[in-house]
Design an enzyme around this catalytic site. Structure first.
Site, PDB file in Angstrom:
ATOM      1  N   ASN A   9       0.892  -1.165   0.000  1.00  0.00           N
ATOM      2  CA  ASN A   9       0.000   0.000   0.000  1.00  0.00           C
ATOM      3  C   ASN A   9       0.929   1.213   0.000  1.00  0.00           C
ATOM      4  OD1 ASN A   9      -1.769   2.063   0.521  1.00  0.00           O
ATOM      5  ND2 ASN A   9      -2.752   1.061   2.280  1.00  0.00           N
ATOM      6  N   ARG A  94      -2.725  -2.158  -3.274  1.00  0.00           N
ATOM      7  CA  ARG A  94      -3.864  -1.264  -3.164  1.00  0.00           C
ATOM      8  C   ARG A  94      -3.734  -0.245  -4.290  1.00  0.00           C
ATOM      9  NH1 ARG A  94      -4.914   3.730   0.931  1.00  0.00           N
ATOM     10  NH2 ARG A  94      -7.056   4.097   0.306  1.00  0.00           N
ATOM     11  N   HIS A 182     -12.233   3.764  -0.401  1.00  0.00           N
ATOM     12  CA  HIS A 182     -12.132   2.956   0.832  1.00  0.00           C
ATOM     13  C   HIS A 182     -12.835   1.598   0.700  1.00  0.00           C
ATOM     14  CE1 HIS A 182     -11.401   6.930   3.147  1.00  0.00           C
ATOM     15  NE2 HIS A 182     -10.252   6.306   2.970  1.00  0.00           N
ATOM     16  N   ARG A 242      -8.102  17.035   4.017  1.00  0.00           N
ATOM     17  CA  ARG A 242      -8.996  17.307   2.886  1.00  0.00           C
ATOM     18  C   ARG A 242     -10.288  17.948   3.367  1.00  0.00           C
ATOM     19  NH1 ARG A 242      -8.782  11.377   0.497  1.00  0.00           N
ATOM     20  NH2 ARG A 242      -7.070  10.986   1.924  1.00  0.00           N
ATOM     21  N   GLU A 380      -7.350  -3.732   5.459  1.00  0.00           N
ATOM     22  CA  GLU A 380      -7.366  -3.667   3.995  1.00  0.00           C
ATOM     23  C   GLU A 380      -6.364  -4.653   3.392  1.00  0.00           C
ATOM     24  OE1 GLU A 380      -6.814   0.373   4.934  1.00  0.00           O
ATOM     25  OE2 GLU A 380      -8.208   1.054   3.389  1.00  0.00           O
TER      26      GLU A 380
END
Ligand code: AMP
Length: 407
Positions: A9, A94, A182, A242, A380
């Protein structure tokens, strides 16, 4: 030698990795680690299967300023040379954006890399680094099967209405739609819901992935119905840096009236806004919670207000709510954030157990709550490992070397 898959990732200056023994099903990683400070002063850390930190002398030695390509080669060498080491048989990555066509993981080849590079402007913080990691692995181990696992894939189950913006149809046809992100995290949580909820696992569930990047996903029957992120990973919740959903007129105003260059606006919206921008202190909730500055608390309050509003809006798409799941760095660790969100949802029948919330128990709702509220750590990497191994088993692997795209 253990045969294993490497999960990567990759971010702008950090690389998370995990190693999973080959075989069907989900199993714990035999090794997890992170290299931070890539390009400047790299720092290596790793944990074994039992979660114990590896002693420094067993870690990887890294030179200052080392870039992705040599670093990847060193990582693969280090893995292969570890005592009782592993033979890496595949790499799973990812990849944040899979665009319209990838409803599941995809085997990497040159054509896929070219296609995914066209999506970089839609995920400028992530996509270029995800692809750089794939190229670096291809350079270090040509012929190693690689699989891209997309954050967007989980949302392919959404109905057309959930994906549309109120823009001219021609733009929709061009692909200006909500993709959502996500998805690897949501996929993992969807997979473990039956372990924690009875028949409600198949009901109306909202998963709040609250990390430095944050979004929510409304699920029915453990499939995505709607999500808070959109065309890019800027939309929806307020995040660490963000802005989340914004009046689009602000962007036009900043460019036309304030005279900001589009690149400067982009940088501000992705890197200087959110918790960091509002607090003026940090994007880290742990730090903000410890701060006595009123702006720190205001940033947390705004984060929670926006999250509760998004959650209520998402509940419309699944016609009610049976359970809320908090996950990711903030969702798993901040009792304050969970409380401030849930306190805004009492009118929906959400009642927290303050003591259970305080210790981040799995079930944090009180028996009186109409909605189950759980804290479930996400994983993940486990989803990437499972998907990579399943896809390669399906393809009954053995690709001639050279077919994998090279740097
Ligand atoms: P993630 O992107 O999922 O790794 O989440 C990272 C964020 O989780 C950090 O920036 C912190 O804001 C938050 N976080 C991690 N640990 C804690 C903690 N113990 N208390 C509050 N927030 C935390």
């Amino acid at each position: 030698m253990t045969r294993a898959s490497l999960v990567l990732n990759a971010g702008s200056s950090s690389l998370k990795f995990a190693v999973y023994k080959d075989g069907p099903g989900t199993r714990p990683a035999v090794l997890r680690g992170r290299i931070a400070g890539i390009g400047t002063e790299p720092v290596f850390s790793a944990r074994d299967e039992a979660g114990r930190a590896l002693p420094e002398d067993q870690g990887m030695q890294l030179e200052e300023g080392v870039g992705y390509d040599p670093l990847m080669a060193s990582l693969l060498d280090w893995l292969n040379s570890r005592q009782g080491g592993v033979t890496i048989t595949a790499a799973g990555h990812r990849v944040v954006h899979g665009g319209r066509d990838h409803a599941g993981p995809a085997r990497v080849d040159a054509a896929l890399l070219t296609e995914l590079a066209t999506l970089s402007p839609l995920a400028p913080l992530h996509q270029p680094h995800n692809l750089a990691a794939i190229r670096a692995v291809a350079a270090a181990m040509p012929g190693l099967p690689q699989v891209a696992c997309f954050d967007t894939s989980f949302h392919h189950t959404q109905a057309r209405l959930s994906k549309l913006f109120a823009l001219p149809r021609a733009l929709t046809e061009k692909g200006i739609i909500r993709y959502g992100f996500h998805g690897l995290s949501y996929d993992y949580i969807a997979g473990i819901l039956p372990d924690h909820l009875d028949c409600r696992a198949e009901g109306r569930v909202i998963v709040a992935h609250l990390g430095n990047g944050a979004s929510m996903c409304a699920m029915k029957a453990r499939r995505s119905v709607a999500t808070s992120m959109g065309f890019t990973a800027l939309a929806g919740l307020m995040m660490g840096q963000r802005c989340g959903t914004l009046d689009p007129g602000i962007v036009l105003y900043l460019i036309r009236e304030v005279g900001m260059a589009p690149e400067a606006v982009e940088h501000m919206l992705y890197q200087e806004s959110g918790l960091l921008g509002v607090s003026g202190i940090s994007n880290d909730v742990e730090l903000l919670q410890a701060s006595a500055e009123p702006s720190a608390r205001e940033a947390i309050d705004l984060f929670c207000e926006r999250a509760a509003c998004e959650l209520a809006a998402l509940a419309v798409t699944i016609a009610g709510l049976d359970a809320i799941i908090f996950t990711a760095g903030i969702g798993e660790n901040s009792a304050l954030v969970r409380r401030l969100i849930c306190d805004r949802l009492t009118w929906m029948g959400v009642v927290l157990d303050g003591e259970a919330n305080g210790r981040s128990a799995v079930r944090i709702s009180s028996p009186a709550s109409a909605v189950d509220v759980l804290v479930l750590p996400t994983d993940e990497e486990a989803v990437i490992a499972r998907s990579t191994q399943a896809l390669l088993a399906l393809q009954n692997d053995e690709v001639p070397s050279g077919q994998i795209a090279r740097a």
